[in-house]
Design an enzyme around this catalytic site. Structure first.
Site, PDB file in Angstrom:
ATOM      1  CD  GLU A   1      23.553  51.151  45.469  1.00 26.14           C
ATOM      2  OE1 GLU A   1      23.178  49.763  45.524  1.00 26.14           O
ATOM      3  OE2 GLU A   1      24.422  51.765  44.762  1.00 26.14           O
TER       4      GLU A   1
ATOM      5  CD  GLU B   1      26.086  47.340  39.079  1.00 25.29           C
ATOM      6  OE1 GLU B   1      25.084  47.936  38.949  1.00 25.29           O
ATOM      7  OE2 GLU B   1      26.566  46.884  40.256  1.00 25.29           O
ATOM      8  CG  HIS B   2      26.352  52.562  39.668  1.00 27.31           C
ATOM      9  ND1 HIS B   2      25.354  53.431  39.986  1.00 27.31           N
ATOM     10  CD2 HIS B   2      26.442  51.258  40.421  1.00 27.31           C
ATOM     11  CE1 HIS B   2      24.817  52.621  40.863  1.00 27.31           C
ATOM     12  NE2 HIS B   2      25.264  51.389  41.135  1.00 27.31           N
TER      13      HIS B   2
ATOM     14  CG  HIS C   1      28.422  48.990  43.896  1.00 24.66           C
ATOM     15  ND1 HIS C   1      28.017  49.679  45.070  1.00 24.66           N
ATOM     16  CD2 HIS C   1      27.435  49.162  43.098  1.00 24.66           C
ATOM     17  CE1 HIS C   1      26.939  49.683  44.902  1.00 24.66           C
ATOM     18  NE2 HIS C   1      26.273  49.737  43.589  1.00 24.66           N
TER      19      HIS C   1
END
Length: 944
Positions: free
Chosen positions: A157, A59-60, A56
């Protein structure tokens, strides 16, 4: 490249090409279709083995700059330099996917260049890792004496995500049912584990997973395949050789006996019954998704088990009153290597878990014995046919998302598209073996020992325990820091702020010049009430029933009325039979409560009930028969049925708050600023959440029934002060029958012939065929604000992150001369100021500003560790605009971004609805478009 398969897919008017790159072994699927909204997607199988969120975070960070585009956040900059109809990146349990879509060929090449470089050649700088992943930083990053805390976009998040009981339950179910490999961890990242991730581990993960040999590409649309292959080969493939990425997910070893587990969550303060907050389910591992027919059969059985009031589990679970709704993750899931089915209830008493377990077992036994009726099977297959004929504006993107997860686990993607042949095979099995589905039920559920019994109970100390654990983890880290290390924490924050403040040359990013935006509005030259379109054999029906005159005490009940109107049955047909008839001939009947601002006056609104449905052309008459029966004799008096639907709606609303908190915040802040905003909050904001909580917990069901019957009488019978309007979308050969059926429907409910309307003391006669709705707002009067609300509101919710909003009434609705400038200003403030302040410096997942057609300027933040600091950033954003700290290039980029949505593809079933829904003439839309294109810098400063 070598072709593996080339097939025509007549179900979708499409040709499919599967290829493999010789040098790297990378797979490519091209779906050629006459659709200008072209799609690209590259997916990587990402299989983390811990819960640090490495996939994750990667991905950022991959989108924070690449070798060819060494610009901070090229992804966000492309949002303002592209005409994309979709741009995003997503991390799943075992994959990461980077998709986009656009209608412009040059834009496609620009986006493809940025995406390929981001995926395969990212810079992966440490400061980007610290910002996007996690870091230690002073609470006030400019004050070295303030406490050191955890920060980071993904960290915050996931704190918000894991606070959602539905997500927590779903990820726990997967990890405990499939514990042996990557599904046994939280791919998004558990906040307790994210601080264990290092920058070196992130780079190693990219090197092992982001390789063409581990990638699958999908392209869709009308652009030539050869150009795609040439570009991808030259930009990526020639620089890599084939490897074995070692990312194959092994089969889960099967259990000999079922397992049970219990987890805790925070109590839900918005739950209707505070004593019933336990969730329980049984989840089963099913066959591999690579077996197309087996997967289709399993999906059909699972849908037959739970969908609609005629389904076995709806009868035994939902109608039992034991819980409020199905448990999270109920249904069939095929995004893993092996499919999963889960069934259970949420909102039960903790002591009822064993009783619920027995009911689930008994329902499986009964279904395995008796199977399903032929009518229900036919209805499910009819729904499938209708889904495939329905053409959405993002049809290609939908195909991509459906194919990508199963393709990476060995499913033949082209054969998976051949729905007609799969259905034919399914029908043949039913014909040759009348026990086919019963045997499969036995195999999947009764003799399947690999299943999980999962209980989730509320713990009053849950939130405090998380905070205590985070505090202990932080203190442990700080104890290991020397004075010099702590000094570096402050210096590192200063360096981050410097990087954020530094403006790199955005011109390194390819962009679309503003002249690619056409000045002429794309009109659909068709009348409003009958709109002939290529709808692929499907007829679409829409209706607007104005209810401005509905009594104020009934207004809070209007959304509930709309929710239950099509689900209660009638006085001649019970709700189960009505639901089956509905499934056999339509794609569903729906009603919703809305309040719309008049495009020329913020203080004038239309509150209405909107109806919609669609069906295959052959079923048009039957569809209107259903609507007619509802209008004439809807039955609101079934107490048990109504209580079931009330519990479901209350639970769904409560569940939505943690995921859509920014929308609730904006509605709350905007509520006192315009009538339409006030009603929108009353219908779908926290007011409605709390209202449904109260009536779900109420013992006075008779009073609720009385109010719903009063609404039905007003909406369907006695509302003579407003003209209802209707719209049809169909193909040319089907329009005549559709119009005839609609006319008959209106005549039968006594709304046709002549509609009387009082105007200045006289009666205006309006024939049905002329009710185009062009002037409907003219007869409305301005409504004084009735909502007495303080201008500062705090909603205390059990969440570890904030959702903030500030709203300002500009009184400049859609047709006002200043509306385009304010719309443009909101985009500029979002991308050029708030993105840095709220996300990059503040650590929130997102935030921004928007200006609505109702003349309200809205600021918002999403999953934000701050609150007042963010509100100050909103105010500073206005000051920034007043100073004119932006240039013409910034303005052109903002215009381009706005026209992404204005010129986004419109599906055939929605064309021509501007006048029908909003009274908007083409000339008003064109005027707004011209003003938007012509906005200059001085106008932006003036409206600020």
């Amino acid at each position: 490249y070598l072709f593996s398969q080339v097939e025509d897919i007549p179900e979708f008017s499409m040709s499919a090409f599967e290829l493999q790159h010789v040098k790297t072994g990378s797979d490519h699927l091209h779906l050629a279709r006459d659709d200008k909204n072209n799609v690209f997607s590259v997916s990587l199988r990402t299989t983390p083995m811990n819960s640090t969120g490495v996939a994750h975070v990667l991905e950022h960070v991959a989108l924070c700059g690449s070798h060819k585009f060494p610009v901070r956040d090229p992804f966000f900059k492309m949002l303002d330099r592209s005409m994309a109809t979709f741009m995003n990146a997503m991390t799943g349990a075992d994959y990461t996917v980077y998709p986009f879509s656009t209608q412009n060929e040059k834009d496609f090449q620009n986006l493809l260049s940025v995406y390929l470089d981001a995926v395969f050649y990212p810079r992966l700088q440490k400061l980007d890792f610290l910002q996007e992943g996690w870091r230690l930083e002073h609470e006030i990053n400019t004050d070295p004496d303030s406490p050191i805390v955890f920060k980071g976009v993904v960290f915050n998040e996931m704190k918000g995500v894991m606070a959602d009981p539905s997500y927590l339950y779903g990820t726990s179910m997967q990890s405990k049912l499939l514990p042996d490999h990557t599904y046994g961890v939280c791919s998004g990242g558990n906040p307790a584990n994210i601080p264990q991730l290092t920058w070196e581990e992130l780079k190693d993960f990219h090197a092992g997973h982001y390789h063409p040999s581990n990638a699958r590409f999908i392209t869709y649309g009308d652009l030539p395949l050869e150009n795609h292959l040439k570009f991808i080969n030259e930009k990526v493939m020639i620089n890599f050789d084939k490897i074995d990425p070692g990312t194959e997910v092994p089969l889960q070893s099967r259990w000999n006996n079922s397992r049970s587990a219990t987890i805790q969550c925070a109590p839900d303060d918005m739950a209707a019954n505070q004593e019933k907050q336990t969730t329980y389910s049984k989840s089963f591992i099913l066959p591999e998704v690579s077996d197309i027919f087996e997967s289709f059969t399993a999906a059909m059985i699972c849908n037959l088990l739970i969908d609609g009031p005629a389904s076995p589990f709806y009868k035994t679970l939902i109608e039992s009153g034991m819980g409020s709704d199905y448990s999270p993750m109920t249904g069939y899931h095929s995004h893993q290597k092996e499919a999963v089915f889960s069934i259970g209830l949420q909102g039960i008493n903790q002591d009822d878990a064993s009783k619920l377990d027995q009911i689930i077992r008994d329902t499986f036994v009964e279904t395995a014995k008796n199977g399903f009726s032929s009518e229900r099977i036919d209805a499910m297959l009819h729904r499938l046919e209708l889904q495939h004929k329905h053409q959405s504006s993002q049809f290609g993107l939908g195909l991509t998302f459906n194919l990508m997860p199963i393709w990476q686990h060995g499913t033949d993607p082209i054969q998976a598209l051949k729905v007609d042949s799969i259905v034919k095979q399914f029908r043949q099995h039913l014909k040759t073996d009348d026990q086919f589905l019963q045997k499969k039920c036995t195999e999947y559920f009764l003799t399947n020992t690999h299943h999980l019994n999962l209980t989730m109970t509320p713990d009053p100390e849950y939130k405090a325990s998380l905070e205590k654990r985070e505090k202990a983890q932080l203190e442990s880290m700080l104890d290991n820091l020397s004075h010099e290390d702590k000094t570096k924490v402050y210096e590192q924050a200063y360096s981050s702020l410097s990087v954020v403040a530094l403006q790199k040359d955005a011109n390194l990013i390819p962009g679309m010049p503003p002249y690619y935006v056409f000045r002429q509005y794309n009109r659909y030259e068709t009348p409003v009430i009958t709109c002939v379109q290529p709808t692929n054999g499907v007829t679409y029906f829409n209706a607007v029933l104005p209810v401005n005159g509905l009594r104020g005490d009934l207004m809070p009940y209007l959304p509930l009325f709309c929710e239950v109107f099509t689900q209660m049955g009638t006085h001649t047909t019970d709700y189960v039979t009505f639901s089956q008839r509905e499934d056999l001939v339509t794609g569903g009947l729906s009603a919703s409560a809305t309040s719309s601002c008049f495009y020329g006056d913020s203080m004038t609104s239309e509150t209405s009930v909107r109806l919609s449905s669609h069906c295959l052309d052959r079923n048009v008459s039957s569809m209107f028969d259903l609507w007619g029966e509802l209008f004439r004799e809807v039955n609101m008096n079934d107490t048990t049925r109504l209580q079931t639907l009330i519990r479901q709606r209350a639970q769904e609303l409560a569940n939505s708050v943690s995921f859509s908190g920014h929308l609730f915040a904006m509605k709350s802040a905007a509520r006192p600023l315009a009538p339409s905003a006030g009603y929108s909050e009353q219908f779908g904001g926290l007011t409605q959440v709390n209202f449904m909580k109260q009536i779900a917990d109420s013992d006075d069901i008779d009073d609720i029934i009385m109010k719903l019957n009063e609404i039905a009488l007003y909406v369907l019978r006695n509302n003579k002060d407003a003209v209802s309007r209707f719209a049809l979308h169909a193909t040319p050969h089907a329009m005549s029958e559709a119009t005839t059926s609609l006319t008959k429907f209106v005549e039968n409910i006594q709304l046709s012939d002549v509609v009387g309307k009082k105007l200045n003391g006289t009666t205006l006669k309006v024939p049905f065929q002329s009710q185009t709705g062009y002037f409907f707002f003219k007869y409305l009067f301005s409504i004084n604000l009735l909502f007495s609300i303080p201008n500062r509101t705090f909603h205390d919710l059990p969440l570890p992150v904030n959702f903030t909003s500030m709203c300002i009434a500009t009184n400049t609705p859609y047709s006002h001369a200043d509306n385009p400038a304010l719309r443009l200003l909101a985009r500029l403030i979002t991308t050029k100021f708030l993105h840095k302040q709220i996300r990059e410096k503040g650590g929130a997942y997102g935030g921004g500003a928007k200006h609505g057609d109702d003349g309200i300027f809205r600021f918002y933040s999403y999953r934000d560790p701050n609150n007042w600091k963010t509100i100050q950033a909103f105010k500073d954003g206005v000051k920034w605009a007043l100073n004119g700290d932006f240039d013409q290039e910034n303005i052109d980029e903002a215009k381009l971004a706005i026209f992404q949505s204005i010129d986004s593809p419109v599906s055939p079933c929605n064309r021509g609805l501007n006048i029908f829904n909003s009274g908007l003439y083409d000339v008003t839309i064109q005027q707004h478009r011209d003003r938007l294109l012509d906005v200059a810098k001085d106008e932006l400063v003036d409206v600020a």
